[in-house]
Design an enzyme around this catalytic site. Structure first.
Site, PDB file in Angstrom:
ATOM      1  N   MET A  88       0.793  -1.230   0.000  1.00  0.00           N
ATOM      2  CA  MET A  88       0.000   0.000   0.000  1.00  0.00           C
ATOM      3  C   MET A  88       0.831   1.288   0.000  1.00  0.00           C
ATOM      4  SD  MET A  88      -2.896  -1.232  -0.398  1.00  0.00           S
ATOM      5  CE  MET A  88      -3.949   0.210  -0.203  1.00  0.00           C
ATOM      6  N   ASN A 102       2.910  -5.837 -10.660  1.00  0.00           N
ATOM      7  CA  ASN A 102       1.845  -5.529  -9.700  1.00  0.00           C
ATOM      8  C   ASN A 102       0.544  -6.138 -10.196  1.00  0.00           C
ATOM      9  OD1 ASN A 102       0.504  -4.149  -7.516  1.00  0.00           O
ATOM     10  ND2 ASN A 102      -0.211  -2.618  -8.984  1.00  0.00           N
ATOM     11  N   HIS A 125      -3.628  -5.379 -10.031  1.00  0.00           N
ATOM     12  CA  HIS A 125      -4.569  -4.301  -9.721  1.00  0.00           C
ATOM     13  C   HIS A 125      -5.985  -4.783 -10.006  1.00  0.00           C
ATOM     14  CE1 HIS A 125      -5.838  -0.183  -9.097  1.00  0.00           C
ATOM     15  NE2 HIS A 125      -6.640  -0.338 -10.142  1.00  0.00           N
TER      16      HIS A 125
HETATM   17  C1  GRF Z   1      -5.804  -7.065  -4.305  1.00  0.00           C
HETATM   18  O1  GRF Z   1      -7.128  -6.756  -4.637  1.00  0.00           O
HETATM   19  C2  GRF Z   1      -4.857  -6.515  -5.324  1.00  0.00           C
HETATM   20  O2  GRF Z   1      -5.390  -6.472  -6.613  1.00  0.00           O
HETATM   21  C3  GRF Z   1      -4.608  -5.119  -4.819  1.00  0.00           C
HETATM   22  O3  GRF Z   1      -4.594  -5.245  -3.416  1.00  0.00           O
HETATM   23  C4  GRF Z   1      -5.362  -6.377  -3.029  1.00  0.00           C
HETATM   24  C5  GRF Z   1      -4.457  -7.228  -2.206  1.00  0.00           C
HETATM   25  O4  GRF Z   1      -5.144  -8.339  -1.671  1.00  0.00           O
HETATM   26  N1  GRF Z   1      -3.393  -4.565  -5.367  1.00  0.00           N
HETATM   27  P1  GRF Z   1      -4.327  -9.483  -0.939  1.00  0.00           P
HETATM   28  O5  GRF Z   1      -3.525  -8.808   0.171  1.00  0.00           O
HETATM   29  O6  GRF Z   1      -3.444 -10.146  -1.940  1.00  0.00           O
HETATM   30  O7  GRF Z   1      -5.356 -10.404  -0.379  1.00  0.00           O
END
Ligand code: GRF
Length: 199
Positions: free
Chosen positions: A89, A106, A108
């Site tokens: 994040m 990445n 998304h």
């Molecule tokens: C996912 O929806 C991904 O696409 C986004 O952040 C979320 C992460 O989910 N970048 P997780 O931590 O892998 O469960």
């Protein structure tokens, strides 16, 4: 292919990547799971699977450049072939991105270039689109703007909430990320100059 995975929370994509490796669908090794958040749920799973983990927290008032420098030092010690962002994040500094040319990917939760940034599923619902999905892409200095490796579509249903749509997209994320990583491991996806090439 040696991977470093960066996450901040739940870690379900990291778990799916790990499962693909265990099941023999992805020819890779997770060298390090790195989080900026000591409470990230994903760290517990990583530990339970005997993966190396590290937590690098941003200290109050620390500049992004300084923080990223500390991240880079830790990542470099693992000598990864690829860095996979999986719900990390933090926006990474240009210096960080330039340090790993074409080596950061990445996932998304939208069909980029639609709905970059935070709350992509909410953005999709607010826009009234009838389909959304997920995207795996190389990371450049923009926001969710790097070359797209692949995408998966899902329908947006009339009664969808952010939760139901997110859950439907997440099912596809878990498949797509490992598939894209495997294509990179096999040398089937490359960046030359600023062009993505599929072999
Ligand atoms: C996912 O929806 C991904 O696409 C986004 O952040 C979320 C992460 O989910 N970048 P997780 O931590 O892998 O469960």
């Amino acid at each position: 292919m040696n991977l470093v995975i960066l996450l901040s929370g739940r870690g379900s994509n990291m778990k799916a990547i790990h499962q693909s490796i265990v099941d023999g669908r992805l020819n890779a090794k997770i060298d390090l799971v790195l989080s900026d958040n000591p409470k990230a749920e994903g760290l517990q799973y990583a530990q339970s699977q005997q993966l190396s983990i590290a937590v690098i927290e941003k200290t109050p008032g620390e500049s992004r450049e300084n923080y990223d420098q500390r991240l880079m030092e830790k990542i470099d010690s693992a000598k990864p072939d690829l860095i996979a962002l999986a719900g990390f994040m933090r926006i990474l500094s240009p210096k960080f991105i330039q340090h790993y040319p074409n080596k950061i990917v990445n996932i998304h939760p939208s069909l980029l270039p639609a709905f970059p940034g935070l709350h992509a599923q909410r953005q999709a619902l607010n826009a009234g689109v009838t389909q959304s999905g997920c995207t795996v892409h190389f990371v450049d200095e923009g926001c969710d703007s790097g070359p797209i490796i692949d995408q998966r579509k899902v329908p947006v249903l009339p009664n969808d909430t952010e939760e139901t749509l997110s859950a439907r997209i997440l099912v596809e994320e878990h498949k797509l990320y490992s598939e894209c990583l495997q294509r990179i491991a096999e040398g089937k996806v490359k960046i030359e100059g600023c062009k993505i090439i599929f072999l």
